[in-house]
Enzyme design. Sequence first.
Site, PDB file in Angstrom:
ATOM      1  N   CYS A   1     -46.310  50.457   0.627  1.00 47.03           N
ATOM      2  CA  CYS A   1     -45.855  49.218   1.253  1.00 47.03           C
ATOM      3  C   CYS A   1     -47.038  48.266   1.363  1.00 47.03           C
ATOM      4  O   CYS A   1     -48.112  48.678   1.813  1.00 47.03           O
ATOM      5  CB  CYS A   1     -45.286  49.522   2.641  1.00 47.03           C
ATOM      6  N   LEU A   2     -46.841  47.010   0.974  1.00 44.48           N
ATOM      7  CA  LEU A   2     -47.936  46.029   1.031  1.00 44.48           C
ATOM      8  C   LEU A   2     -48.434  45.822   2.458  1.00 44.48           C
ATOM      9  O   LEU A   2     -49.574  45.425   2.665  1.00 44.48           O
ATOM     10  CB  LEU A   2     -47.467  44.681   0.454  1.00 44.48           C
TER      11      LEU A   2
ATOM     12  N   GLY B   1     -41.338  44.420  -4.432  1.00 45.62           N
ATOM     13  CA  GLY B   1     -40.422  43.762  -3.515  1.00 45.62           C
ATOM     14  C   GLY B   1     -41.212  43.172  -2.363  1.00 45.62           C
ATOM     15  O   GLY B   1     -42.338  43.601  -2.092  1.00 45.62           O
TER      16      GLY B   1
ATOM     17  N   HIS C   1     -35.769  49.704   1.306  1.00 45.96           N
ATOM     18  CA  HIS C   1     -37.088  49.431   1.884  1.00 45.96           C
ATOM     19  C   HIS C   1     -37.184  47.973   2.382  1.00 45.96           C
ATOM     20  O   HIS C   1     -37.605  47.721   3.512  1.00 45.96           O
ATOM     21  CB  HIS C   1     -38.170  49.717   0.828  1.00 45.96           C
ATOM     22  N   GLU C   2     -36.765  47.026   1.546  1.00 44.78           N
ATOM     23  CA  GLU C   2     -36.912  45.605   1.903  1.00 44.78           C
ATOM     24  C   GLU C   2     -35.918  45.184   2.993  1.00 44.78           C
ATOM     25  O   GLU C   2     -36.265  44.399   3.884  1.00 44.78           O
ATOM     26  CB  GLU C   2     -36.760  44.715   0.664  1.00 44.78           C
TER      27      GLU C   2
ATOM     28  N   GLN D   1     -42.993  39.800   5.913  1.00 43.15           N
ATOM     29  CA  GLN D   1     -44.287  40.332   5.468  1.00 43.15           C
ATOM     30  C   GLN D   1     -45.305  39.228   5.189  1.00 43.15           C
ATOM     31  O   GLN D   1     -46.501  39.484   5.117  1.00 43.15           O
ATOM     32  CB  GLN D   1     -44.117  41.173   4.193  1.00 43.15           C
TER      33      GLN D   1
ATOM     34  N   HIS E   1     -37.181  46.102   6.270  1.00 39.44           N
ATOM     35  CA  HIS E   1     -38.221  45.187   6.761  1.00 39.44           C
ATOM     36  C   HIS E   1     -37.632  44.035   7.573  1.00 39.44           C
ATOM     37  O   HIS E   1     -38.104  43.739   8.672  1.00 39.44           O
ATOM     38  CB  HIS E   1     -39.004  44.560   5.593  1.00 39.44           C
TER      39      HIS E   1
HETATM   40 ZN   LIG Z   1     -42.829  47.341   2.627  1.00 42.48          ZN
END
Ligand SMILES: [Zn+2]
Length: 177
Positions: free
Chosen positions: A99-100, A46, A141-142, A51, A145
């Site tokens: 997480c990226l 995702g 999670h997304e 991000q 963000h």
């Molecule tokens: Zn993340």
Amino acid sequence: MDYSIRVWPDKILKEKMQEVDFFNTEKLKDYVDIMFDKMYQLEGVGLAANQIGIPYQIIVIDTSQTKNEEYQEEESVKLALVNPKIVLKEGERQSTEGCLSFPGVQITIPRAERVVVEAKDISGESITLDATGFLSVVLQHEIDHINGIPFINYLSPTKKRLVLEKYFKKQKTAQKK
Ligand SMILES: [Zn+2]
């Protein structure tokens, strides 16, 4: 524009993103395409727009990308959601997530078991999703963000401090290389 991955503590990861009001446009279509490309390139399941520096409420998900064996049996879902909102949370589960935007960090945190999400697609049509399992966790999670909430916020203050100390130490070493 620079669409490189933003890592913590980048300011854009702490802010609530703007709602999209430009449906059915090349601009929105381009953002979604760029986000999918970037997500696959970075091998994520995702990605939230902020991000990669896009300041709007857009998320993309492809659950087939998961490497977590616990979830590989589930039917996979590929989605782009605009202005998504969680309208219902139910139950609780523990979820182990990476997480990226926090390279190398993997933590186990509480999440809702089930969520109902209302969103728009890129044409402005309404979408309602009722999700459990892996999709539910990725949505939480997304959507966090784009509201400026990092997953480390679900840790206790002590645990959060430890995780961040380790993370910043590693980031520093990585920069020196
Ligand atoms: Zn993340």
